[in-house]
Design an enzyme around this catalytic site. Sequence first.
Site, short mmCIF file in Angstrom:
data_model
loop_
_atom_site.label_atom_id
_atom_site.label_comp_id
_atom_site.label_asym_id
_atom_site.label_seq_id
_atom_site.Cartn_x
_atom_site.Cartn_y
_atom_site.Cartn_z
N GLN A 45 49.64 -20.37 29.73
CA GLN A 45 50.22 -21.15 28.63
C GLN A 45 51.71 -21.38 28.81
OE1 GLN A 45 48.84 -18.51 25.58
NE2 GLN A 45 49.59 -16.76 26.71
N GLU A 120 46.44 -7.36 27.07
CA GLU A 120 46.99 -8.72 26.86
C GLU A 120 46.73 -9.50 28.15
OE1 GLU A 120 48.86 -10.88 24.62
OE2 GLU A 120 48.64 -12.12 26.41
N ASP A 170 44.24 -9.04 18.00
CA ASP A 170 45.39 -9.86 17.59
C ASP A 170 45.44 -11.06 18.51
OD1 ASP A 170 47.75 -10.91 16.70
OD2 ASP A 170 49.01 -9.38 17.61
N ASP A 173 45.15 -18.59 18.34
CA ASP A 173 44.11 -19.48 17.81
C ASP A 173 42.99 -19.63 18.85
OD1 ASP A 173 45.77 -19.86 15.66
OD2 ASP A 173 46.59 -21.75 16.38
N PRO A 177 41.95 -19.16 26.62
CA PRO A 177 41.35 -17.83 26.87
C PRO A 177 40.99 -17.09 25.58
CG PRO A 177 43.72 -17.79 27.30
CD PRO A 177 43.36 -19.21 27.06
N1 SAM Z 1 50.12 -12.70 15.46
C1 SAM Z 1 50.27 -13.91 16.11
C2 SAM Z 1 49.30 -15.01 15.72
O1 SAM Z 1 48.19 -14.74 15.25
O2 SAM Z 1 49.66 -16.16 15.84
C3 SAM Z 1 50.38 -13.62 17.55
C4 SAM Z 1 49.17 -13.40 18.33
S1 SAM Z 1 49.48 -12.80 19.94
C5 SAM Z 1 50.87 -13.61 20.50
C6 SAM Z 1 48.12 -13.56 20.76
C7 SAM Z 1 48.02 -13.14 22.20
O3 SAM Z 1 46.66 -13.17 22.60
C8 SAM Z 1 48.75 -14.06 23.18
O4 SAM Z 1 49.85 -13.38 23.72
C9 SAM Z 1 47.69 -14.43 24.23
O5 SAM Z 1 48.20 -14.42 25.54
C10 SAM Z 1 46.66 -13.31 24.00
N2 SAM Z 1 45.30 -13.64 24.45
C11 SAM Z 1 44.65 -14.83 24.34
N3 SAM Z 1 43.43 -14.72 24.88
C12 SAM Z 1 43.29 -13.44 25.33
C13 SAM Z 1 42.26 -12.73 25.98
N4 SAM Z 1 41.10 -13.32 26.28
N5 SAM Z 1 42.47 -11.44 26.28
C14 SAM Z 1 43.64 -10.81 25.97
N6 SAM Z 1 44.66 -11.44 25.36
C15 SAM Z 1 44.49 -12.74 25.04
#
Ligand code: SAM
Length: 289
Positions: A45, A120, A170, A173, A177
């Site tokens: 991203q 993450e 956490d 959207d 991934p």
């Molecule tokens: N609290 C905030 C929100 O809901 O908008 C932040 C969420 S946090 C930044 C979301 C994280 O999920 C991102 O850093 C993204 O890289 C990670 N993410 C997305 N898909 C994932 C996956 N399949 N496995 C692990 N992490 C993932």
Amino acid sequence: MNEKQLGKYFKYDDGNIWLVENDRDNMKLEYRAKKIISSVKSTYQQIDIVELYDFGKCLVLDGAVQSTVLDGYIYNEMISHIPLVTHDKPQDVLIIGGGDCGVANEVLKYENVRKVDFVEIDELVARECIKHIPEIAGTTSKDSRVNFIFADGVKFVEDKKGCYDVILVDSSDPIGPAVQLFSREFYENVKKCLKEGGVMACQSQSPIFNKDILKNTYGILNELYPIVRPYTAVVPSYPGGMWSFTLASLKNDPLKADTSKLKPNTKYINEEIFQSCFKLSNMFKESLK
Ligand code: SAM
């Protein structure tokens, strides 16, 4: 930075830089930015760290605001303290997603917690937030209880069984991934990863704009767990403001939790909020059906 150098999620207007969050076909949110602190593109991203007027520093992924200094703590405290207090004695915690490190920083406030596996997918998100937004990332990177695992959370939970007391999803959207982080198969695997009496919580999107996701998440968890409790908080930087979380528990009901176990060093959550956040509007209840 001139107009031509601005990334795709920014625009110049009357001498000001604006971050344009293209939330859906019919809604755009524009935030006036003081400065763009860093912009990097990872395998997964576009990662921008921006200082906004009013909201302060924030993490933006593919043009979507994730966590701001002004209100990120509301989300981070609500997704973490509620399940941690619901559990009798949370020791081993898994966080999936949460790259800004804000949720991990809340989990670490509980001395009982002896290990946090932090899965993450995008190492760069964590690195950028630790470097540029310590107000959100806190002490996460310095705490020896945290085990950073840069991997896909969907795959991570596939082959684990009974290792965690609390699992927090956490996610961003359901795009790219993160799509699978909202799937039945993923939630089934999360359940298998919990120890006896385990508790999980996830963000289940806006109860106003994403009723389908909320309903789907609640429906799946309701089939898997004896106790499922959706709850809400208002996070101004999320589209619509009102946000939903869903807690699923193998044994303890958060409605009967000993809320005096809540850590006092929080900005938003307290015992009254813990007790009131499960009170749902008619509109919310309707969307669970
Ligand atoms: N609290 C905030 C929100 O809901 O908008 C932040 C969420 S946090 C930044 C979301 C994280 O999920 C991102 O850093 C993204 O890289 C990670 N993410 C997305 N898909 C994932 C996956 N399949 N496995 C692990 N992490 C993932």
